[in-house]
Write a protein that holds these residues in place. Structure first.
Motif, short mmCIF file in Angstrom:
data_model
loop_
_atom_site.label_atom_id
_atom_site.label_comp_id
_atom_site.label_asym_id
_atom_site.label_seq_id
_atom_site.Cartn_x
_atom_site.Cartn_y
_atom_site.Cartn_z
N GLU A 66 -9.99 -24.04 -86.11
CA GLU A 66 -9.88 -22.58 -86.02
C GLU A 66 -10.89 -22.01 -85.03
O GLU A 66 -11.89 -22.65 -84.70
CB GLU A 66 -10.10 -21.95 -87.39
N VAL A 67 -10.63 -20.79 -84.57
CA VAL A 67 -11.51 -20.09 -83.64
C VAL A 67 -11.74 -18.68 -84.15
O VAL A 67 -10.79 -17.98 -84.54
CB VAL A 67 -10.89 -20.03 -82.22
N VAL A 68 -12.98 -18.23 -84.15
CA VAL A 68 -13.31 -16.87 -84.55
C VAL A 68 -13.08 -15.94 -83.37
O VAL A 68 -13.61 -16.15 -82.28
CB VAL A 68 -14.78 -16.76 -85.01
N GLY A 69 -12.29 -14.90 -83.58
CA GLY A 69 -12.02 -13.94 -82.52
C GLY A 69 -13.22 -13.06 -82.22
O GLY A 69 -14.06 -12.80 -83.09
N MET A 70 -13.31 -12.59 -80.98
CA MET A 70 -14.45 -11.76 -80.58
C MET A 70 -14.49 -10.43 -81.33
O MET A 70 -15.55 -9.84 -81.48
CB MET A 70 -14.41 -11.52 -79.07
N ASP A 71 -13.34 -9.95 -81.78
CA ASP A 71 -13.30 -8.67 -82.50
C ASP A 71 -13.07 -8.86 -84.00
O ASP A 71 -12.79 -7.90 -84.72
CB ASP A 71 -12.20 -7.78 -81.92
N GLU A 72 -13.21 -10.08 -84.47
CA GLU A 72 -12.98 -10.37 -85.89
C GLU A 72 -14.18 -9.96 -86.72
O GLU A 72 -15.33 -10.09 -86.29
CB GLU A 72 -12.70 -11.86 -86.06
N SER A 73 -13.92 -9.47 -87.93
CA SER A 73 -15.02 -9.03 -88.78
C SER A 73 -15.78 -10.24 -89.31
O SER A 73 -15.19 -11.30 -89.55
CB SER A 73 -14.49 -8.21 -89.96
N PRO A 74 -17.10 -10.11 -89.50
CA PRO A 74 -17.89 -11.21 -90.05
C PRO A 74 -17.36 -11.69 -91.41
O PRO A 74 -17.36 -12.89 -91.69
CB PRO A 74 -19.29 -10.62 -90.18
N VAL A 75 -16.90 -10.76 -92.23
CA VAL A 75 -16.38 -11.13 -93.55
C VAL A 75 -15.14 -12.01 -93.42
O VAL A 75 -15.00 -13.03 -94.11
CB VAL A 75 -16.05 -9.86 -94.38
N SER A 76 -14.25 -11.63 -92.50
CA SER A 76 -13.04 -12.42 -92.28
C SER A 76 -13.38 -13.81 -91.76
O SER A 76 -12.80 -14.81 -92.19
CB SER A 76 -12.13 -11.70 -91.29
N ALA A 77 -14.33 -13.86 -90.82
CA ALA A 77 -14.72 -15.15 -90.25
C ALA A 77 -15.33 -16.05 -91.33
O ALA A 77 -15.10 -17.27 -91.33
CB ALA A 77 -15.72 -14.93 -89.12
N MET A 78 -16.09 -15.46 -92.23
CA MET A 78 -16.73 -16.22 -93.30
C MET A 78 -15.72 -16.75 -94.31
O MET A 78 -15.73 -17.92 -94.69
CB MET A 78 -17.75 -15.32 -94.03
N LYS A 79 -14.83 -15.89 -94.75
CA LYS A 79 -13.93 -16.23 -95.85
C LYS A 79 -12.69 -17.00 -95.41
O LYS A 79 -12.22 -17.91 -96.11
CB LYS A 79 -13.50 -14.95 -96.58
N ASN A 80 -12.15 -16.62 -94.25
CA ASN A 80 -10.84 -17.13 -93.86
C ASN A 80 -10.86 -18.25 -92.82
O ASN A 80 -9.82 -18.87 -92.59
CB ASN A 80 -9.98 -15.98 -93.34
N LYS A 81 -12.01 -18.49 -92.19
CA LYS A 81 -12.05 -19.50 -91.14
C LYS A 81 -13.23 -20.45 -91.37
O LYS A 81 -14.20 -20.48 -90.59
CB LYS A 81 -12.11 -18.85 -89.76
N LYS A 82 -13.10 -21.24 -92.42
CA LYS A 82 -14.18 -22.16 -92.77
C LYS A 82 -14.22 -23.40 -91.90
O LYS A 82 -15.17 -24.18 -91.98
CB LYS A 82 -14.06 -22.54 -94.25
N ASP A 83 -13.18 -23.58 -91.06
CA ASP A 83 -13.19 -24.71 -90.13
C ASP A 83 -13.18 -24.20 -88.69
O ASP A 83 -12.63 -24.83 -87.80
CB ASP A 83 -11.97 -25.61 -90.38
N SER A 84 -13.82 -23.04 -88.47
CA SER A 84 -13.91 -22.51 -87.11
C SER A 84 -14.91 -23.32 -86.29
O SER A 84 -15.82 -23.96 -86.85
CB SER A 84 -14.35 -21.04 -87.14
N SER A 85 -14.75 -23.29 -84.99
CA SER A 85 -15.68 -24.02 -84.11
C SER A 85 -17.10 -23.51 -84.28
O SER A 85 -18.07 -24.27 -84.23
CB SER A 85 -15.23 -23.89 -82.65
N MET A 86 -17.24 -22.21 -84.51
CA MET A 86 -18.56 -21.62 -84.71
C MET A 86 -19.22 -22.18 -85.97
O MET A 86 -20.38 -22.62 -85.94
CB MET A 86 -18.43 -20.10 -84.81
N ARG A 87 -18.48 -22.19 -87.05
CA ARG A 87 -19.06 -22.65 -88.32
C ARG A 87 -19.33 -24.15 -88.29
O ARG A 87 -20.36 -24.61 -88.79
CB ARG A 87 -18.12 -22.32 -89.48
N VAL A 88 -18.42 -24.91 -87.71
CA VAL A 88 -18.62 -26.36 -87.64
C VAL A 88 -19.89 -26.68 -86.83
O VAL A 88 -20.67 -27.57 -87.19
CB VAL A 88 -17.39 -27.05 -87.03
N ALA A 89 -20.12 -25.94 -85.74
CA ALA A 89 -21.33 -26.16 -84.93
C ALA A 89 -22.59 -25.90 -85.76
O ALA A 89 -23.56 -26.67 -85.71
CB ALA A 89 -21.30 -25.26 -83.70
N VAL A 90 -22.58 -24.83 -86.54
CA VAL A 90 -23.74 -24.52 -87.39
C VAL A 90 -23.89 -25.56 -88.50
O VAL A 90 -25.02 -25.96 -88.85
CB VAL A 90 -23.61 -23.10 -87.96
N GLU A 91 -22.78 -26.01 -89.05
CA GLU A 91 -22.82 -27.04 -90.09
C GLU A 91 -23.45 -28.32 -89.56
O GLU A 91 -24.13 -29.05 -90.31
CB GLU A 91 -21.41 -27.32 -90.61
#
Length: 339
Positions: A66-91
């Protein structure tokens, strides 16, 4: 530089078009460093096919669906995209597979994900965003730049500790000068929060040089400038707008006529040197301070050169023990306050 940096290849306005060439340039400049490409499988597989033979085991990958959109809310990115490139990098930082993570993605989402995954350091209430700005004598680091709009005096003290630790890590200055952004140099100036913060900073053991005004930032009066996120963000955006206006004025004046264009040719070497000194790309890479791991936010519109600077900033912070420095300094300040 024996560090591994996790690269969110999908983040930012340009994504892999920028992040992949930037990673290549970084690895070429720093033979001891390693990188983990994080992104959609087809993207990172293509990148490995292209770059892998040159860098061998210094370059690896981690797929994200998954990819987090530039205009996506932080809450949506946290809850709905747990396999985003952003989160995986931090993990990857949390697991220890990487020493630092870099993303040009959504700032709010990156801060929320990083805080959730990595947690904050002991004695740190809130993470802060810090970046470097050019000055007459070099550069200074300003924080907070927008993560914390409302701050207490204790928060500003923590920002001072984190900023000093960052400068010590990436600029190799063990006693950086810390200034508190205010409307005047006198200790009686400012609102109650700022005056209380000044008192805490004076008694902190940091190399506190007192209040600094807005114009002092560019005079290089201090190496660290502390303020709340509202003031810091306004100051940063005002500075960026001023720089863009001045550049526009110069282009207009040098293109007004034949004589002006000839003058531009004569002045070209000077203009190029001036541009290098104030090139915002050199200062790209805002560090998310106060977390149990190094995370750097690149500007979303960064080109490959600018993104490479963000990767380097992350690697330098990790290599020079930024997290340990913050913990040690914060523990020392707490000890002074309790004495």
């Amino acid at each position: 530089m024996d560090v591994t940096v996790a690269i969110d290849c999908m983040g930012g306005d340009h994504g892999p078009v920028v992040t992949i060439p930037a990673t290549r340039a970084f690895l070429r400049q720093h033979p001891g460093a390693k990188a983990v490409l994080v992104g959609l499988p087809e993207v990172i597989e293509a990148a490995l096919d292209e770059l892998g033979p040159e860098f061998g085991d210094r370059l690896s990958s981690q797929a994200a669906s998954e990819v987090v959109g530039m205009d996506e809310s932080p809450v949506s990115a946290m809850k709905n995209k747990k396999d985003s490139s952003m989160r995986v990098a931090v993990e990857l930082v949390k697991s220890g597979r990487a020493d630092a993570a870099v993303s040009a993605g959504n700032t709010g989402a990156l801060m929320a994900i990083s805080r959730f995954v990595l947690k904050t350091l002991p004695n740190i209430d809130r993470p802060a965003i810090a970046t470097a700005l050019p000055t007459m004598s070099g550069k200074c680091y300003v924080l907070d730049l927008g993560a914390n709009v409302d701050c207490s005096a204790e928060h500003l003290l923590q920002f001072g500790v984190m900023g000093a630790s960052l400068v010590a890590a990436v600029e190799h200055a063990e006693r950086p000068r810390v200034g508190l952004l205010n409307i005047g140099e006198e200790i009686i100036k400012g609102n109650e929060v700022v005056k209380q913060a000044g008192e805490l900073l004076r008694n902190s053991g940091l190399n506190f040089v007192g209040n600094v005004e807005g114009d002092d930032i560019y005079r290089g009066k201090s190496d660290v400038v502390v303020c709340d996120g509202f003031v810091g963000n306004v100051a940063l955006k005002t500075s960026e707008g001023l720089a863009q206006m001045l550049a526009s004025f110069l282009r207009e004046e040098f293109s007004r006529g034949v004589l002006s264009k000839l003058a531009a040719l004569v002045a070209l070497p000077v203009l190029k040197r001036f541009k290098r000194r104030v090139d915002h790309r050199v200062y790209n890479g805002a560090v998310l301070l106060g977390l149990r791991g190094v995370v750097v936010k690149s500007h979303g519109s960064a080109d490959a050169f600018a993104y490479e600077q963000a990767i380097y900033r992350a690697a330098e912070a990790a290599a020079n023990r930024l997290i340990e420095r913050i913990s040690d300094r914060m523990a020392a300040v707490e000890g002074v306050n309790q004495a």
